[in-house]
Design an enzyme around this catalytic site. Structure first.
Site, PDB file in Angstrom:
ATOM      1  N   LYS A  39      57.834  13.387  63.278  1.00  0.00           N
ATOM      2  CA  LYS A  39      59.215  13.129  62.838  1.00  0.00           C
ATOM      3  C   LYS A  39      59.376  13.535  61.370  1.00  0.00           C
ATOM      4  O   LYS A  39      58.384  13.765  60.661  1.00  0.00           O
ATOM      5  CB  LYS A  39      59.529  11.637  63.006  1.00  0.00           C
ATOM      6  CG  LYS A  39      58.679  10.713  62.133  1.00  0.00           C
ATOM      7  CD  LYS A  39      58.899   9.235  62.475  1.00  0.00           C
ATOM      8  CE  LYS A  39      58.005   8.339  61.652  1.00  0.00           C
ATOM      9  NZ  LYS A  39      58.108   6.921  62.094  1.00  0.00           N
ATOM     10  N   ARG A 133      62.724  -4.889  65.447  1.00  0.00           N
ATOM     11  CA  ARG A 133      63.466  -3.672  65.124  1.00  0.00           C
ATOM     12  C   ARG A 133      64.004  -3.163  66.466  1.00  0.00           C
ATOM     13  O   ARG A 133      65.058  -3.589  66.890  1.00  0.00           O
ATOM     14  CB  ARG A 133      62.541  -2.665  64.407  1.00  0.00           C
ATOM     15  CG  ARG A 133      63.259  -1.511  63.781  1.00  0.00           C
ATOM     16  CD  ARG A 133      62.338  -0.645  62.920  1.00  0.00           C
ATOM     17  NE  ARG A 133      61.238  -0.038  63.657  1.00  0.00           N
ATOM     18  CZ  ARG A 133      60.394   0.848  63.135  1.00  0.00           C
ATOM     19  NH1 ARG A 133      60.498   1.215  61.877  1.00  0.00           N
ATOM     20  NH2 ARG A 133      59.421   1.360  63.863  1.00  0.00           N
ATOM     21  N   TYR A 266      66.892  18.080  28.969  1.00  0.00           N
ATOM     22  CA  TYR A 266      68.061  17.195  29.017  1.00  0.00           C
ATOM     23  C   TYR A 266      67.837  15.960  28.163  1.00  0.00           C
ATOM     24  O   TYR A 266      66.772  15.332  28.223  1.00  0.00           O
ATOM     25  CB  TYR A 266      68.317  16.739  30.453  1.00  0.00           C
ATOM     26  CG  TYR A 266      69.019  17.755  31.320  1.00  0.00           C
ATOM     27  CD1 TYR A 266      70.246  18.289  30.944  1.00  0.00           C
ATOM     28  CD2 TYR A 266      68.461  18.153  32.523  1.00  0.00           C
ATOM     29  CE1 TYR A 266      70.898  19.215  31.755  1.00  0.00           C
ATOM     30  CE2 TYR A 266      69.099  19.067  33.344  1.00  0.00           C
ATOM     31  CZ  TYR A 266      70.320  19.595  32.949  1.00  0.00           C
ATOM     32  OH  TYR A 266      70.960  20.501  33.748  1.00  0.00           O
ATOM     33  N   MET A 315      66.826  19.350  38.372  1.00  0.00           N
ATOM     34  CA  MET A 315      66.997  19.497  39.818  1.00  0.00           C
ATOM     35  C   MET A 315      66.094  20.615  40.369  1.00  0.00           C
ATOM     36  O   MET A 315      65.501  20.469  41.439  1.00  0.00           O
ATOM     37  CB  MET A 315      68.458  19.796  40.155  1.00  0.00           C
ATOM     38  CG  MET A 315      68.744  19.736  41.636  1.00  0.00           C
ATOM     39  SD  MET A 315      70.435  20.121  42.084  1.00  0.00           S
ATOM     40  CE  MET A 315      71.319  18.728  41.423  1.00  0.00           C
TER      41      MET A 315
HETATM   42  C1  LIG Z   1      56.698   6.518  62.203  1.00  0.00           C
HETATM   43  C2  LIG Z   1      56.129   5.833  63.372  1.00  0.00           C
HETATM   44  C3  LIG Z   1      54.750   5.934  63.655  1.00  0.00           C
HETATM   45  C4  LIG Z   1      53.760   6.585  62.729  1.00  0.00           C
HETATM   46  O1  LIG Z   1      53.410   5.673  61.713  1.00  0.00           O
HETATM   47  P1  LIG Z   1      52.257   6.008  60.628  1.00  0.00           P
HETATM   48  O2  LIG Z   1      52.064   4.735  59.901  1.00  0.00           O
HETATM   49  O3  LIG Z   1      52.804   7.092  59.765  1.00  0.00           O
HETATM   50  O4  LIG Z   1      51.065   6.437  61.384  1.00  0.00           O
HETATM   51  C5  LIG Z   1      54.301   5.393  64.838  1.00  0.00           C
HETATM   52  N1  LIG Z   1      55.146   4.746  65.684  1.00  0.00           N
HETATM   53  C6  LIG Z   1      56.452   4.590  65.409  1.00  0.00           C
HETATM   54  C7  LIG Z   1      57.317   3.846  66.370  1.00  0.00           C
HETATM   55  C8  LIG Z   1      56.990   5.119  64.244  1.00  0.00           C
HETATM   56  O5  LIG Z   1      58.283   4.950  63.982  1.00  0.00           O
END
Ligand SMILES: *Cc1c(COP(=O)(O)O)cnc(C)c1O
Length: 374
Positions: A39, A133, A266, A315
Site C-alpha cells: 500500500k 478500527r 529563507y 520546497m
Molecule cells: C499497513 C498494514 C500492515 C503492514 O503493517 P507493518 O507494520 O508495516 O508491517 C498489515 N496489515 C494491515 C491491516 C495494515 O493496514
C-alpha cells in the site's frame, strides 16, 4: 536500466529485497506464506516495481489499502491475489470484479451491501479482535456466519490486526495474546458452524517477529519488507537481520562561497560564522524531505562525508554546509537516506530526527522522485 540522471531519485536494491523476503519467511511456520503489504506506493518505494520484483521472488499474494492501488497493480500486469485491506464502497463492486481484486468486508453489514450489488466477488472477512478500527464483532458469531451464506460472495479468508505487537510492556503483550486467542477461537467457531475458511491471517511486521505462533496461513509484512522497523526502541523479541531496500539521492546544482557573517536561505536562517561553502541540492520537502530537518537537524552524505542542512529546507531545494568536505562540484550526488562510503543515514535516524516513524518518512517520499532498481 534507467540512469540516475534525475534531480532527485530513489535507488532500490533487489538483493536486499530478496534477502528480506527470505528472512521474514524464516520467522514463520512453514505453512504460513507472505502476503506483502504494498500500500501507499509500497511505502514510497514504488508499488509496481516492488510488487513485480516480489512476484519474481515467488510471492503470489499482495495487499493494498485501496481499490485504486489494486487497479494500479493489475493494470501494470501483476498476477496473483490482491487483497484490498481498506473500505471500498459497495457501488464499486463492478470495478473489484473487473480488476479481479479481493475486497475486505469491514463488517457483516458491508458484506451484505457488497453482495446486494449482484456482482460475483471474492472477499475476506475482517474481525475486530480489540483494535476497534475495522472488522466484525467476534462475539456476534451469527452475524459473521451469515456472511458465508450471502449470494455473489466467495469468502476466501478471515483476518484481523494486532495493535500492540511492537510493545514489550506486560499489558500490551497480554493484549496481543488476547487478540490472538479471540481471533483463533472465532475462526474455529465459524468452522464448527460449517463455514469454509481457506485463509487466515493476523500478523504484520512486529507480530511476525514477536508472536509468530499466532500466524495463520498468511502474514502481512509491510515496513520490515523494506528493510527496517518503525522506530528505535520498539520491541523485537529476537534480532532480525534486515537490509534497507531504498537509497534517496539528489544532485548538487550549484555552489557558493560565503564570507563570514553572510546569511543564506529563507528568513536568513543560516548565517556563516566562518568562510563557508554551501552546496544547493535539488531536493526539498515536496519530495518528502521533512522540513523539520532544517537548520542543521538533518544532514546529507557526499563522497562519504557528512554535510549538515543549512537554513530552511525549501520546497524543491536544500542548502548543505560543505565547508568541511573535500571539493564538491555541480552534478555530484548527495545521499539523504542510505549509505555513502562508511557513513549511513538510516530511515530510523531520519524518523527519530523528524519525530516520527519510518513508515511516515517512506510514505511521504514524493511522486517527483524517479524510482528504479540498481
Ligand atoms: C499497513 C498494514 C500492515 C503492514 O503493517 P507493518 O507494520 O508495516 O508491517 C498489515 N496489515 C494491515 C491491516 C495494515 O493496514
Amino acid at each position: 536500466m534507467e540512469l540516475p540522471n534525475g534531480r532527485a531519485w530513489i535507488e532500490l536494491d533487489q538483493t536486499a529485497l530478496a534477502h528480506n523476503v527470505r528472512v521474514l519467511q524464516s520467522l514463520l511456520p512453514p505453512h504460513c506464506a507472505l502476503m506483502p503489504v504494498v500500500k501507499a506506493n509500497a511505502y514510497g518505494h514504488g508499488a509496481v516495481l516492488i510488487s513485480k520484483a516480489l512476484y519474481d521472488l515467488g510471492i503470489r499474494a499482495f495487499s493494498v489499502a485501496t481499490l485504486s492501488e489494486g487497479i494500479e497493480l493489475r493494470s501494470a500486469g501483476l498476477s496473483g491475489e490482491i487483497l484490498v485491506l481498506g473500505y471500498t464502497r459497495p457501488e464499486e463492486a463492478p470495478l473489484l470484479h473487473r480488476w479481479d481484486l479481493t475486497q475486505t468486508a469491514v463488517s457483516p453489514d458491508h458484506a451484505a451491501r457488497l453482495s446486494a450489488m449482484g456482482v460475483p466477488l471474492r472477499i475476506q472477512l475482517k474481525l475486530d479482535t480489540g483494535m476497534h478500527r475495522l472488522g466484525g464483532d467476534c462475539e456476534d458469531a451469527e452475524a459473521l456466519r451469515s456472511v458465508f451464506a450471502l449470494p455473489n460472495l466467495r469468502v476466501t479468508g478471515v483476518f484481523s490486526h494486532l495493535c500492540t505487537a511492537d510493545s514489550r510492556s506486560p499489558d500490551h503483550q497480554a493484549f496481543a495474546h488476547a487478540q490472538g486467542a479471540l481471533f483463533h477461537r472465532t475462526v474455529e467457531r465459524l468452522r464448527a458452524m460449517g463455514c469454509l475458511i481457506p485463509q487466515t491471517h493476523l500478523l504484520a511486521s512486529y507480530g511476525m517477529v514477536n508472536y509468530p505462533e499466532l500466524g495463520g496461513s498468511l502474514a502481512r509484512p509491510g515496513i520490515s519488507l523494506y528493510g527496517t522497523f518503525s522506530a528505535k526502541g520498539d520491541w523485537l523479541a529476537r534480532p532480525v537481520d534486515l537490509r534497507p531496500v531504498l537509497t534517496l539521492k539528489a544532485r548538487v546544482a550549484h555552489l557558493h562561497r560565503l564570507p563570514p557573517n553572510t546569511s543564506a536561505g529563507y528568513g536568513q536562517r543560516f548565517t556563516a560564522r566562518r568562510e563557508t561553502r554551501l552546496a544547493v541540492a535539488t531536493i526539498g520537502y515536496a519530495d518528502g524531505l521533512p522540513r523539520c530537518l532544517s537548520d542543521g537537524v538533518g544532514a546529507a552524505l557526499l563522497h562519504g562525508f557528512k554535510a549538515p542542512i543549512a537554513g530552511r529546507i525549501c520546497m524543491d531545494q536544500t542548502l548543505l554546509d560543505v565547508t568541511d568536505l573535500p571539493p564538491i562540484a555541480p552534478g555530484d550526488e548527495a545521499v539523504f537516506l542510505g549509505r555513502s562510503g562508511s557513513l549511513t543515514i538510516s530511515a530510523l535516524d531520519l524518523a527519530e530526527q523528524a519525530g516520527t516513524i519510518t513508515n511516515e518518512i517512506f510514505t511521504s517520499l514524493g511522486s517527483r522522485l524517479d524510482r528504479f532498481f540498481v
